[in-house]
Write a protein that holds these residues in place. Structure first.
Motif, PDB file in Angstrom:
ATOM      1  N   ASP A 247      -2.631  27.626  16.830  1.00 21.81           N
ATOM      2  CA  ASP A 247      -2.802  25.819  16.997  1.00 21.81           C
ATOM      3  C   ASP A 247      -4.397  25.463  16.444  1.00 21.81           C
ATOM      4  O   ASP A 247      -5.753  26.036  15.857  1.00 21.81           O
ATOM      5  CB  ASP A 247      -2.945  25.942  18.147  1.00 21.81           C
ATOM      6  CG  ASP A 247      -3.003  23.902  18.354  1.00 21.81           C
ATOM      7  OD1 ASP A 247      -3.436  23.466  17.196  1.00 21.81           O
ATOM      8  OD2 ASP A 247      -3.250  23.881  20.146  1.00 21.81           O
ATOM      9  N   SER A 250      -6.934  19.978  14.516  1.00 24.11           N
ATOM     10  CA  SER A 250      -9.149  18.943  15.740  1.00 24.11           C
ATOM     11  C   SER A 250      -8.852  18.032  16.642  1.00 24.11           C
ATOM     12  O   SER A 250      -9.183  17.789  16.934  1.00 24.11           O
ATOM     13  CB  SER A 250      -9.631  19.021  14.486  1.00 24.11           C
ATOM     14  OG  SER A 250      -9.608  20.930  14.338  1.00 24.11           O
ATOM     15  N   VAL A 255      -1.264  20.531  24.310  1.00 22.33           N
ATOM     16  CA  VAL A 255      -0.949  22.351  24.240  1.00 22.33           C
ATOM     17  C   VAL A 255       0.370  22.059  24.616  1.00 22.33           C
ATOM     18  O   VAL A 255       0.770  23.085  24.568  1.00 22.33           O
ATOM     19  CB  VAL A 255      -2.802  22.567  24.675  1.00 22.33           C
ATOM     20  CG1 VAL A 255      -2.409  24.449  24.684  1.00 22.33           C
ATOM     21  CG2 VAL A 255      -3.338  22.242  23.847  1.00 22.33           C
ATOM     22  N   LEU A 270      -6.320  29.057  20.249  1.00 22.71           N
ATOM     23  CA  LEU A 270      -5.853  27.535  19.547  1.00 22.71           C
ATOM     24  C   LEU A 270      -8.055  27.622  18.323  1.00 22.71           C
ATOM     25  O   LEU A 270      -8.939  28.213  19.102  1.00 22.71           O
ATOM     26  CB  LEU A 270      -7.054  27.010  20.588  1.00 22.71           C
ATOM     27  CG  LEU A 270      -7.443  25.440  20.224  1.00 22.71           C
ATOM     28  CD1 LEU A 270      -6.542  24.841  19.672  1.00 22.71           C
ATOM     29  CD2 LEU A 270      -8.223  24.559  21.206  1.00 22.71           C
ATOM     30  N   GLY A 294      -9.163  30.925  22.603  1.00 20.58           N
ATOM     31  CA  GLY A 294      -9.709  31.042  21.504  1.00 20.58           C
ATOM     32  C   GLY A 294      -9.351  31.691  20.557  1.00 20.58           C
ATOM     33  O   GLY A 294      -9.733  32.950  20.891  1.00 20.58           O
TER      34      GLY A 294
END
Length: 353
Positions: A247, A250, A255, A270, A294
């Motif tokens: 993903d 920004s 999600v 992310l 992330g």
């Protein structure tokens, strides 16, 4: 410590435009490499930092962490590089070198905190911030310098030092490859590299975009399929089908709609940095044992691995070249998404100031 005064471009406050500055660089110490900067990519991080939106920014601020140049001089103990070598500097110019993460080549997660290429306290010049690539030269310890492969176009290699490693690292970590169906969300500076790298790794790549006008572009970049994320019917067709999703958005977005597309044990990582928190429904991850994760750039070893991978597969960023004098206009265009897909500054333009 001895310093040299050089030309740069930066700003003195969050509201001020970027303009000519003079900054001090340290003269090379025994383990330092001095680099004449040829090209510097323009990252969203540059804009956010210059405007103190991820603050507080230390001023004066000289952004730029997608740096390609030539070695101008080396310290007496440097063994990895010589004058004339083509090299790069990414987001990291130092770290503690002693914590478990530094020892595991994960300097980006250094426990005391890595030293960023700009807007970090400069260990070598106490009281000063580090200054980035919007400048004539940079001096960096040899252990944080990267070798640019010979067959790479130097300007389009520059964005790999941030956009390339930011997408390569999670794709590599989550073992993307043949037999994996991978989603890339967002086709911008990060996403366009995500598509290219995932495809080169052998994955089946599904690109997601809010704009039908980007379908042909996504296919050109290497996507096997393209999905209009605003179309609920198109999204529903991929429910439970993807092994991994990168993903790269920004902006604020849902999600949960993408987590629904993951298979059991699938992961969404992310790499975009939305300004506000993204709400996650508990059932989006509980049902299917899914992971929402992330990822931040990559360590020096992995960044070199990424450069070598891109050279082997003939991958580079799609760029628009600008002069340093156009940087404020470029920032405004960046906010509108008006670039395909990365601005790169030809740093010889700095000499004309």
């Amino acid at each position: 410590m001895e310093t040299t005064n050089i030309k740069a471009y930066g700003n003195q406050s969050a509201e001020a435009p970027l303009k000519n500055l003079n900054i001090d660089r340290r003269k090379p110490t025994p383990h330092d490499v001095e680099i004449e900067i040829l090209f510097c990519g323009v990252c969203h991080s540059d804009l956010h930092t210059a405007r103190s939106e991820w603050g507080p920014t230390i001023y004066p601020c000289v952004p730029g962490h997608e740096i390609v140049g030539k070695v101008k001089s080396v310290g007496t103990h440097v063994s990895k590089f010589k004058v004339g070598d083509t090299v790069g500097i990414g987001c990291i110019v130092d770290s503690c070198r002693e914590c478990q993460y530094c020892k595991d080549d994960l300097e980006q997660y250094c426990e005391p905190g890595m030293t960023g290429t700009y807007n970090s306290p400069d260990k070598n010049l106490p009281g000063n911030p580090t200054f980035g690539g919007y400048s004539e030269r940079i001096v960096v310890d040899e252990n944080y310098v990267l070798r640019i492969p010979d067959n790479m176009d130097l300007a389009s290699a520059a964005p790999l030092l941030c956009a390339g490693i930011t997408t390569y690292s999670p794709l590599h970590h989550w073992q993307v490859g043949p037999g994996k169906k991978v989603g890339i969300v967002g086709i911008g500076g990060l996403g366009h590299m995500g598509i290219k790298i995932a495809k080169a790794m052998g994955a089946h790549v599904v690109a997601f975009t809010t704009s039908e006008s980007k379908f042909a572009e996504a296919k050109r970049l290497g996507a096997d399929e393209v999905v209009l994320s605003k179309d609920e019917e198109q999204m529903a067709a991929y429910r439970g089908k993807l092994h991994f999703i990168l993903d790269a958005v920004s902006a604020q977005h849902d999600v949960n709609a993408y987590l629904a597309l993951l298979r059991v044990d699938g992961s969404l990582a992310l790499v975009g940095a939305p300004e506000h928190p993204l709400p996650i429904s508990a059932f989006s991850v509980i049902v299917g044992r899914k992971s929402f994760a992330g990822s931040a750039i990559g360590g020096i070893k992995e960044t070199q691995e990424m450069l070598d991978f891109c050279a082997e597969h003939n991958l580079a960023a799609d760029i628009e070249m600008i002069d340093i004098q156009s940087i404020n206009e470029a920032y405004e265009r960046l906010l509108k998404g008006d670039v395909k897909y990365r601005f790169v500054i030809d740093m010889k333009s700095l000499k004309s100031n």
